[in-house]
Design an enzyme around this catalytic site. Structure first.
Site, short mmCIF file in Angstrom:
data_model
loop_
_atom_site.label_atom_id
_atom_site.label_comp_id
_atom_site.label_asym_id
_atom_site.label_seq_id
_atom_site.Cartn_x
_atom_site.Cartn_y
_atom_site.Cartn_z
N ARG A 1 -8.14 -4.28 -2.38
CA ARG A 1 -7.60 -3.27 -3.32
C ARG A 1 -8.60 -3.07 -4.46
O ARG A 1 -8.62 -3.86 -5.41
CB ARG A 1 -6.29 -3.77 -3.93
N CYS A 46 0.83 -1.21 0.00
CA CYS A 46 0.00 0.00 0.00
C CYS A 46 0.86 1.26 0.00
O CYS A 46 0.54 2.25 -0.66
CB CYS A 46 -0.93 0.02 1.22
C1 BEZ Z 1 0.55 -4.71 1.83
O1 BEZ Z 1 1.74 -4.97 1.84
O2 BEZ Z 1 0.13 -3.60 1.51
C2 BEZ Z 1 -0.43 -5.79 2.19
C3 BEZ Z 1 -0.14 -7.09 1.85
C4 BEZ Z 1 -1.04 -8.10 2.20
C5 BEZ Z 1 -2.22 -7.78 2.85
C6 BEZ Z 1 -2.51 -6.47 3.16
C7 BEZ Z 1 -1.61 -5.46 2.84
#
Ligand code: BEZ
Length: 203
Positions: free
Chosen positions: A119, A44
Site C-alpha cells: 500500500r 482494498c
Molecule cells: C486486504 O484486505 O485488502 C488485504 C489484506 C492483507 C493483504 C492483502 C490485502
C-alpha cells in the site's frame, strides 16, 4: 533507480482501466499515485470506495488520482464492476494494470514475499517531483482525510511558500522559514507572529 523524496518521479507508459496513460503527459498537474496489494480483497475494496467518495474534492484541488496493482486489466475491470454492483459505487479514476511490475519496481512498491504491490501513496507536484511518499501495512487501510490534508498542505506550501506546523489544517497559519544570518535572527524575532527568533507563524 528507485524513487526518492524530492526527486523526479519515474516516467511510465501503462495500460489502465481508462485506456493507455503516459505519466509525463500529466506534467503541470498534481498527481496522487497509490498502489494496493490485490483486487477483490476486503481492505482494498474499502479504500477504493473511500477514494471514490472523496473524488470530487481531489478534482477541485486539481489532483489526478491513479490506482495501481500488478493485477491484470481484466481483473481490475471485473473488480470495479463488482464494486459497482455490490456497493453501488463507481470508481471514477484509472487503475493501472502493472502486470510486468515495471511501475511497481520503479516506485519501490513490491512486497517480494507476496509478489504483490504494497500500500503505497505518492503525491507528485506539477514539476513531477515526488513531494510525499508513504507506505502502509497490508492490514491497515489508509486514511483518505489525512491524504487530503497533506495534499492541501503541499498546495499551501506551493502557493504561499510557507511550511506548515504540526497538525496543520486548512485555514490555519503557516510557518515562515527560519533566518539564516545573525542579523536576520534579530529582525525575525520582532516580526508579527514571532514566538522566538527561529519560529514565526504567519497568515
Ligand atoms: C486486504 O484486505 O485488502 C488485504 C489484506 C492483507 C493483504 C492483502 C490485502
Amino acid at each position: 533507480m528507485p524513487v526518492y523524496l524530492g526527486q523526479k518521479a519515474p516516467d511510465f507508459t501503462v495500460n489502465t482501466t481508462q485506456g493507455p496513460l503516459t505519466f509525463s503527459d500529466l506534467k503541470g498537474q498534481w498527481v496522487l499515485l497509490f498502489s494496493h496489494p490485490a483486487d477483490f480483497t476486503p481492505v482494498c475494496t474499502t479504500e477504493f470506495m473511500a477514494f471514490a467518495e472523496k473524488y470530487d474534492e481531489f478534482q477541485k484541488l486539481g489532483v489526478k488520482l491513479i490506482g495501481l496493482s500488478v493485477d491484470s486489466i481484466y481483473s481490475h475491470i471485473q473488480w470495479l464492476r463488482d464494486i459497482k454492483e455490490k456497493f453501488g459505487v463507481e470508481i471514477p479514476f484509472p487503475v493501472i494494470a502493472d502486470i510486468d511490475k515495471e511501475v511497481a519496481r520503479a516506485y519501490n512498491l513490491i512486497d517480494e514475499k507476496a509478489g504483490t504491490t504494497v500500500r503505497g501513496v505518492f503525491i507528485i507536484d506539477p514539476n513531477q517531483i515526488v513531494r510525499w511518499m508513504i507506505y502502509y501495512p497490508a492490514e491497515i487501510g489508509r486514511n483518505i482525510n489525512e491524504i487530503l490534508r497533506v495534499v492541501k498542505a503541499l498546495k499551501f506550501n506551493w502557493e504561499r511558500k510557507l511550511a506548515t506546523p504540526a497538525n496543520w489544517e486548512p485555514g490555519q497559519k503557516g510557518v515562515a522559514s527560519a533566518p539564516s544570518t545573525f542579523q536576520d535572527s534579530l529582525k525575525n524575532e520582532k516580526e508579527p507572529g514571532a514566538r522566538t527568533w527561529y519560529l514565526r507563524l504567519v497568515d
